[in-house]
Scaffold this motif. Structure first.
Motif, short mmCIF file in Angstrom:
data_model
loop_
_atom_site.label_atom_id
_atom_site.label_comp_id
_atom_site.label_asym_id
_atom_site.label_seq_id
_atom_site.Cartn_x
_atom_site.Cartn_y
_atom_site.Cartn_z
N ALA A 3 0.85 -1.19 0.00
CA ALA A 3 0.00 0.00 0.00
C ALA A 3 0.88 1.24 0.00
O ALA A 3 2.07 1.18 0.35
CB ALA A 3 -0.92 0.01 1.22
N TYR A 4 0.27 2.34 -0.38
CA TYR A 4 1.01 3.58 -0.54
C TYR A 4 0.27 4.74 0.11
O TYR A 4 -0.95 4.81 0.06
CB TYR A 4 1.22 3.88 -2.03
CG TYR A 4 1.90 2.74 -2.72
CD1 TYR A 4 3.28 2.64 -2.74
CD2 TYR A 4 1.16 1.72 -3.31
CE1 TYR A 4 3.91 1.56 -3.33
CE2 TYR A 4 1.78 0.63 -3.90
CZ TYR A 4 3.16 0.56 -3.91
OH TYR A 4 3.78 -0.52 -4.49
N ALA A 5 1.03 5.64 0.70
CA ALA A 5 0.51 6.94 1.13
C ALA A 5 1.04 7.91 0.09
O ALA A 5 2.25 7.98 -0.16
CB ALA A 5 1.02 7.30 2.52
N TYR A 70 -0.50 6.23 10.01
CA TYR A 70 -1.15 7.55 9.96
C TYR A 70 -1.89 7.84 11.27
O TYR A 70 -1.93 8.98 11.72
CB TYR A 70 -2.10 7.64 8.77
CG TYR A 70 -2.57 9.06 8.53
CD1 TYR A 70 -1.76 9.97 7.87
CD2 TYR A 70 -3.81 9.48 9.00
CE1 TYR A 70 -2.18 11.28 7.66
CE2 TYR A 70 -4.23 10.79 8.80
CZ TYR A 70 -3.41 11.68 8.13
OH TYR A 70 -3.82 12.98 7.95
N ALA A 71 -2.45 6.83 11.90
CA ALA A 71 -3.20 7.00 13.14
C ALA A 71 -2.31 6.93 14.39
O ALA A 71 -2.79 7.20 15.49
CB ALA A 71 -4.29 5.94 13.24
N SER A 72 -1.04 6.59 14.22
CA SER A 72 -0.17 6.39 15.38
C SER A 72 0.02 7.68 16.17
O SER A 72 0.05 8.78 15.62
CB SER A 72 1.19 5.84 14.95
OG SER A 72 1.95 6.83 14.26
N ALA A 73 0.18 7.53 17.46
CA ALA A 73 0.41 8.68 18.34
C ALA A 73 1.68 9.42 17.94
O ALA A 73 1.71 10.66 17.98
CB ALA A 73 0.50 8.21 19.79
N ILE A 91 -3.64 10.60 0.47
CA ILE A 91 -4.48 9.41 0.35
C ILE A 91 -3.68 8.18 0.71
O ILE A 91 -2.44 8.17 0.62
CB ILE A 91 -5.07 9.24 -1.07
CG1 ILE A 91 -3.96 9.04 -2.11
CG2 ILE A 91 -5.95 10.41 -1.45
CD1 ILE A 91 -4.46 8.58 -3.47
N LEU A 92 -4.37 7.14 1.12
CA LEU A 92 -3.80 5.81 1.26
C LEU A 92 -4.45 4.95 0.19
O LEU A 92 -5.67 5.00 0.00
CB LEU A 92 -4.10 5.22 2.64
CG LEU A 92 -3.55 5.98 3.84
CD1 LEU A 92 -3.95 5.27 5.14
CD2 LEU A 92 -2.04 6.14 3.77
N VAL A 93 -3.65 4.18 -0.52
CA VAL A 93 -4.19 3.36 -1.60
C VAL A 93 -3.45 2.02 -1.63
O VAL A 93 -2.25 1.95 -1.43
CB VAL A 93 -4.08 4.09 -2.96
CG1 VAL A 93 -2.65 4.38 -3.33
CG2 VAL A 93 -4.77 3.34 -4.07
N GLU A 94 -4.24 0.97 -1.86
CA GLU A 94 -3.66 -0.36 -1.98
C GLU A 94 -3.13 -0.54 -3.40
O GLU A 94 -3.77 -0.14 -4.38
CB GLU A 94 -4.74 -1.39 -1.68
CG GLU A 94 -4.22 -2.78 -1.50
CD GLU A 94 -5.31 -3.72 -1.01
OE1 GLU A 94 -5.08 -4.36 0.00
OE2 GLU A 94 -6.39 -3.79 -1.65
N GLY A 95 -1.96 -1.14 -3.51
CA GLY A 95 -1.38 -1.40 -4.82
C GLY A 95 -1.99 -2.62 -5.47
O GLY A 95 -2.86 -3.29 -4.90
N CYS A 96 -1.56 -2.92 -6.66
CA CYS A 96 -2.01 -4.13 -7.34
C CYS A 96 -0.84 -5.12 -7.34
O CYS A 96 0.32 -4.72 -7.24
CB CYS A 96 -2.50 -3.85 -8.75
SG CYS A 96 -1.32 -3.01 -9.80
#
Length: 115
Positions: A3-5, A70-73, A91-96
């Motif tokens: 996945a990618y940010a 992204y949600a980490s403290a 954005i966060l997106v899943e790769g193929c």
């Protein structure tokens, strides 16, 4: 699945002390989630449309790791150093996968649309 940010910093703004601090601290927030930079503001050649600003691409082992980062403290503590000074979208997106076949995907989508 990898996945990618992806960040599109549309108005990068001035590089001030807080942006420098963000840059100095972000890698330590990525390491526990196996995140790494693939693109970090390199030269951009726009081929279609408009793309003002800079691009950042981070890679993670999977979407869960990207979301956890992204949600980490640790990341939330430094996030304001970027968002207070740089205007952009993230954005966060899943790769193929490596076996992705766009022709097969097109045929499947065509068949679904014909129903």
């Amino acid at each position: 699945m990898t996945a990618y940010a992806i960040a599109h910093l549309r108005q990068p703004g001035a590089v001030d002390a807080e942006v420098c601090e963000y840059l100095e601290l972000i890698q330590a927030t990525l390491d526990p989630f196996e995140g790494r930079f693939l693109v970090h503001g390199g030269q951009t050649r726009v081929l279609e449309g408009a793309w003002p600003g800079a691009t950042v691409v981070l890679e993670f082992p999977d979407l869960a790791a990207a979301e956890e980062w992204y949600a980490s403290a640790e990341y939330r503590k430094i996030l304001h150093l970027r968002t207070d000074h740089l205007v952009g979208d993230v954005i966060l997106v899943e790769g193929c996968g490596p076996d992705h076949d766009s022709a097969a995907m097109g045929a499947r989508l065509r068949a679904e649309a014909a129903r």
